[in-house]
Each structure stands twice: as structure tokens, then as C-alpha cells.
Design a protein around this motif. Structure first.
Motif, PDB file in Angstrom:
ATOM      1  N   GLU A  46      10.841  40.523  14.191  1.00  0.00           N
ATOM      2  CA  GLU A  46      12.079  39.864  13.777  1.00  0.00           C
ATOM      3  C   GLU A  46      12.172  38.436  14.319  1.00  0.00           C
ATOM      4  OE1 GLU A  46      12.150  42.937  12.256  1.00  0.00           O
ATOM      5  OE2 GLU A  46      13.366  43.873  13.812  1.00  0.00           O
ATOM      6  N   ASN A  47      11.331  38.119  15.312  1.00  0.00           N
ATOM      7  CA  ASN A  47      11.332  36.763  15.871  1.00  0.00           C
ATOM      8  C   ASN A  47      10.992  35.706  14.831  1.00  0.00           C
ATOM      9  OD1 ASN A  47      12.171  36.006  18.432  1.00  0.00           O
ATOM     10  ND2 ASN A  47      10.403  36.934  19.429  1.00  0.00           N
ATOM     11  N   LEU A  48      10.225  36.065  13.813  1.00  0.00           N
ATOM     12  CA  LEU A  48       9.867  35.083  12.791  1.00  0.00           C
ATOM     13  C   LEU A  48      11.105  34.549  12.091  1.00  0.00           C
ATOM     14  CD1 LEU A  48       6.694  36.740  11.239  1.00  0.00           C
ATOM     15  CD2 LEU A  48       6.797  34.736  12.712  1.00  0.00           C
ATOM     16  N   ALA A  49      11.985  35.464  11.679  1.00  0.00           N
ATOM     17  CA  ALA A  49      13.237  35.026  11.064  1.00  0.00           C
ATOM     18  C   ALA A  49      14.160  34.402  12.098  1.00  0.00           C
ATOM     19  CB  ALA A  49      13.917  36.209  10.382  1.00  0.00           C
ATOM     20  N   ARG A  50      14.218  35.016  13.273  1.00  0.00           N
ATOM     21  CA  ARG A  50      15.141  34.567  14.317  1.00  0.00           C
ATOM     22  C   ARG A  50      14.862  33.133  14.745  1.00  0.00           C
ATOM     23  NH1 ARG A  50      18.345  37.612  18.029  1.00  0.00           N
ATOM     24  NH2 ARG A  50      18.667  36.593  20.025  1.00  0.00           N
ATOM     25  N   VAL A  61      18.914  38.332   6.531  1.00  0.00           N
ATOM     26  CA  VAL A  61      19.065  39.640   7.162  1.00  0.00           C
ATOM     27  C   VAL A  61      17.676  40.109   7.589  1.00  0.00           C
ATOM     28  CG1 VAL A  61      19.754  42.051   6.848  1.00  0.00           C
ATOM     29  CG2 VAL A  61      21.087  40.218   5.766  1.00  0.00           C
ATOM     30  N   PRO A  62      17.424  40.319   8.889  1.00  0.00           N
ATOM     31  CA  PRO A  62      16.098  40.770   9.334  1.00  0.00           C
ATOM     32  C   PRO A  62      15.950  42.285   9.162  1.00  0.00           C
ATOM     33  CG  PRO A  62      17.517  40.475  11.228  1.00  0.00           C
ATOM     34  CD  PRO A  62      18.339  40.094  10.023  1.00  0.00           C
ATOM     35  N   GLY A  63      14.805  42.795   9.629  1.00  0.00           N
ATOM     36  CA  GLY A  63      14.585  44.247   9.636  1.00  0.00           C
ATOM     37  C   GLY A  63      13.538  44.703   8.646  1.00  0.00           C
ATOM     38  N   HIS A  64      12.417  45.252   9.177  1.00  0.00           N
ATOM     39  CA  HIS A  64      11.319  45.681   8.301  1.00  0.00           C
ATOM     40  C   HIS A  64      10.811  47.087   8.652  1.00  0.00           C
ATOM     41  CE1 HIS A  64       9.390  43.609  11.744  1.00  0.00           C
ATOM     42  NE2 HIS A  64       8.519  44.624  11.660  1.00  0.00           N
ATOM     43  N   GLU A  65      11.615  47.875   9.352  1.00  0.00           N
ATOM     44  CA  GLU A  65      11.269  49.282   9.602  1.00  0.00           C
ATOM     45  C   GLU A  65      12.388  50.142   9.002  1.00  0.00           C
ATOM     46  OE1 GLU A  65       8.635  48.895  13.715  1.00  0.00           O
ATOM     47  OE2 GLU A  65      10.604  49.839  13.807  1.00  0.00           O
ATOM     48  N   TYR A 119      12.818  38.000   1.878  1.00  0.00           N
ATOM     49  CA  TYR A 119      14.074  38.487   1.304  1.00  0.00           C
ATOM     50  C   TYR A 119      14.773  39.340   2.351  1.00  0.00           C
ATOM     51  CZ  TYR A 119      11.318  42.719   0.087  1.00  0.00           C
ATOM     52  OH  TYR A 119      10.509  43.835   0.109  1.00  0.00           O
ATOM     53  N   ASP A 120      16.062  39.616   2.137  1.00  0.00           N
ATOM     54  CA  ASP A 120      16.861  40.296   3.150  1.00  0.00           C
ATOM     55  C   ASP A 120      16.313  41.681   3.469  1.00  0.00           C
ATOM     56  OD1 ASP A 120      18.578  38.215   3.564  1.00  0.00           O
ATOM     57  OD2 ASP A 120      20.161  38.964   2.251  1.00  0.00           O
ATOM     58  N   GLY A 121      16.374  42.018   4.769  1.00  0.00           N
ATOM     59  CA  GLY A 121      15.808  43.265   5.254  1.00  0.00           C
ATOM     60  C   GLY A 121      16.838  44.333   5.551  1.00  0.00           C
ATOM     61  N   GLY A 122      16.488  45.213   6.505  1.00  0.00           N
ATOM     62  CA  GLY A 122      17.203  46.465   6.687  1.00  0.00           C
ATOM     63  C   GLY A 122      18.305  46.482   7.709  1.00  0.00           C
ATOM     64  N   TYR A 123      18.647  45.342   8.304  1.00  0.00           N
ATOM     65  CA  TYR A 123      19.800  45.305   9.212  1.00  0.00           C
ATOM     66  C   TYR A 123      21.078  45.201   8.378  1.00  0.00           C
ATOM     67  CZ  TYR A 123      16.892  44.365  13.402  1.00  0.00           C
ATOM     68  OH  TYR A 123      15.989  44.440  14.437  1.00  0.00           O
TER      69      TYR A 123
END
Length: 337
Positions: A46-50, A61-65, A119-123
Motif C-alpha cells: 500500500e506504500n506505493l499509493a500512500r 482507495v488502496p488495498g489488494h488483498e 484503480y480503487d482497491g479493497g479498503y
């Protein structure tokens, strides 16, 4: 959808803390699926987006799990239907027309998309993803268990099954953390003599419980690689630690024709002399995630053989605290909705 908005966590500004907000519920376009998120793992990726890296457009929106159920399918979706239990991982879609895709190497797609970055993730309560990015979750896995398997799980599983070792060979797992505790389980269930390498003795008991046959405390000897060599050497080492000096050292523990597979990095050069590579034909390689079918196979194997991530759960609103606690978590943190 009747609900016009949803709870979500965003990166609003590079380097700033995550922000809890309300966003419109997204609509799936052609070839896309809307997923109702039940759980989403927290990962250092998530640091990449952060930090606003790799051209990410903020807010994001981060989150990839991601683990959840299909809520709606866009035009042209033929595989998925509402209610299906699905996950989405790091690899969030392929172009299908570049040279890599045309040879079936979808992970190395020239225009691959990363969930929570492109694109927006799972958070969030809902996420929309391309239908090719979805992996089916076995009934034996809970959503909280499936989430981390979509990144940490698939990466370790894929690295091990492509490391060149055969059942009965010695395989070492360097680092018993969020990645390593899954790698130890997968290595054991795949039939390898499994050696766990970690700093200190505090994780020895859990490493052996998870399936390690041997344990090396990297603080007790100047060279853990030499200790591994005295144990007979390893056909493969899966390095889950972001330490280039440690990765250089562990190469000494490879048997002739052995392979170090790097799946975590501190982004520094690995200070390795060529002699160990030339004499003994040792190999240093890397491994990068996997596509949705790889995720399905990782989860199916985990369900069949009893591989499970050790998780602590937090509500979505605790995303910032969960991310800040990554180094202290034991072993994966999952946001639940």
C-alpha cells in the motif's frame, strides 16, 4: 443499488495518513464486476499509493488483498454471478494483446493493472474489478483467511512451486513474518525438508509448529548461510526479508545448482561475489506475485492441505493504525467490513 454511498479509506495526499470517507458506490462497466468486500488484508505494498509512486492518481482507495462476494456484473461478464465468493489480488488485470499476454505470461503484461494503484482497491465496502482479475474462494476458507492469500499467499506458493526443488529436497525460508509464516507451511505441505531462518529464537516454536524441520537463529552465528551449508545445503531458499546483505549471505547455504528466490527487497543491490554463482552454478532469481488463476490454485492448495494465514482483524476505520502497526503485527492484519 439502493445505497448511494459507501464507507471507504483513501490516500488523499502523498505521504499523508489514510482518510476515512464516504464515496459513491461504483458501477461495473463492460467486462467488470462489483464485489461486496467482506475482508481486505493490510500489506506494505500500500506504500506505493500512500507515497504517490508509479504514477498513481490521487485520491485513491488502496488495498489488494480483497475477499468478498459478487454483488453485480457488468455487460459481457460471463463467468461470475451475484453471490459468488471471490478474491482480487495484486495483479488486477491484463491487456491480453501485448507480447507477454499473447504467450500466456499475464503477470508480465506490459500494461498490467495493480489493484489499489491503477484503480480503487479493497479498503471500501465495494470495489469494481475486471472479470479476469477475480479468483474463486474455496468454501473451506473464511474471507479473513482468503484475503492475505491473495498476495502473501500466492507469492510464496508460486515462488515455491517454481523454485526447482523436488519433494524431499531441503528448502529454506528466510524470514518468518507475514510472508515467511505462509512459506513455511507451503514448503512443508509440498514435501520439502523445511528450514526456517529468522532473527532470534522467539519465533522458533511457532515456526516448528507451522512445519519447519530445522530452525536457524541468524543472530547466533556470523553467517546463517554457512550454518545452512553445514546442514547439508538447500536446493532453494525463499527470501521473504528485505535485507540485501542477508540475502547475499544466505547464498552460501545453497547446494550446487541451488536457487535463491527473492520475493522481498530493500531496493538495494545484493552485494554478492560471482564465485558462488560460477562454482556450483547457483542462481539468484526473483518472483513476482501471480495472476488470478494462480491465486485460485494457491487457495485450493491451502484449503486442501490446511495452510492458513495467522491473522488479526480490525474494522475498516482502523486502517491507518493497522498500517502503522505492520512491523509489530503477528503475522497478517485484515480489515473487516
Amino acid at each position: 443499488m439502493n445505497a448511494a454511498t459507501m464507507r471507504a479509506v483513501q490516500v488523499v495526499r502523498a505521504g499523508a495518513p489514510f482518510a476515512v470517507t464516504q464515496l459513491p458506490v461504483p458501477e461495473p462497466g463492460p467486462g467488470a464486476v462489483r464485489i461486496k468486500v467482506h475482508a481486505c488484508g493490510v500489506c506494505g505494498g500500500e506504500n506505493l499509493a500512500r507515497l504517490g509512486l508509479l504514477g498513481v492518481q490521487l485520491p485513491r482507495v488502496p488495498g489488494h488483498e480483497i475477499a468478498g462476494t459478487v454483488d453485480a456484473a457488468g455487460p459481457g461478464v460471463t463467468v461470475w454471478k451475484p453471490g459468488d465468493r471471490v478474491g482480487v489480488g495484486w495483479h488486477g488485470g491484463s491487456c491480453f494483446v501485448c507480447d507477454s499476454c499473447r504467450t500466456g505470461d499475464f503477470v508480465n503484461c506490459a500494461d498490467r493493472r495493480i489493484v489499489g494503484l491503477h484503480y480503487d482497491g479493497g479498503y471500501a465496502e465495494y470495489v469494481v474489478a475486471p472479470q479476469d482479475a477475480l479468483a474463486r474462494i474455496p468454501a473451506a476458507l473464511s474471507f479473513e483467511e482468503a484475503g492475505p492469500l491473495m498476495c502473501a499467499g500466492i507469492t510464496t506458493f508460486n515462488a515455491l512451486r517454481n523454485c526447482g526443488a523436488r519433494p524431499g529436497d531441503t528448502v529454506a525460508v528466510q524470514g518468518v513474518g507475514g510472508l515467511g509464516h505462509l512459506a513455511v507451511q507451503f514448503a512443508d505441505r509440498m514435501g520439502f525438508r523445511t528450514v526456517a531462518v529468522n532473527r532470534g529464537r522467539d519465533k522458533e516454536a511457532i515456526a516448528r509448529q507451522l512445519g519447519a524441520d530445522e530452525y536457524i537463529d541468524s543472530t547466533e552465528d556470523k553467517s546463517p548461510g554457512e550454518v545452512l551449508g553445514r546442514l547439508g545445503g538447500a536446493a532453494a531458499v525463499i527470501s521473504t526479508v528485505g535485507s540485501s546483505p542477508a540475502q547475499a549471505d544466505i547464498v552460501q547455504g545453497l547446494s550446487p545448482n541451488g536457487r535463491l528466490v527473492v520475493i522481498a527487497t530493500d531496493h538495494e543491490p545484493i552485494p554478492l561475489g560471482p564465485e558462488l554463482l560460477v562454482f556450483g552454478r547457483r542462481v539468484v532469481a526473483g518472483w513476482y506475485s501471480g495472476h488470478a488463476k494462480d491465486s485460485e490454485e494457491a487457495m485450493a492448495f491451502a484449503a486442501l492441505k490446511g495452510v492458513r494465514p495467522m491473522v488479526e482483524t480490525r474494522p475498516l476505520e482502523d486502517a491507518e493504525a493497522a498500517f502503522q502497526n505492520l512491523g509489530a503485527a503477528r503475522f497478517r492484519t485484515v480489515l473487516t467490513l
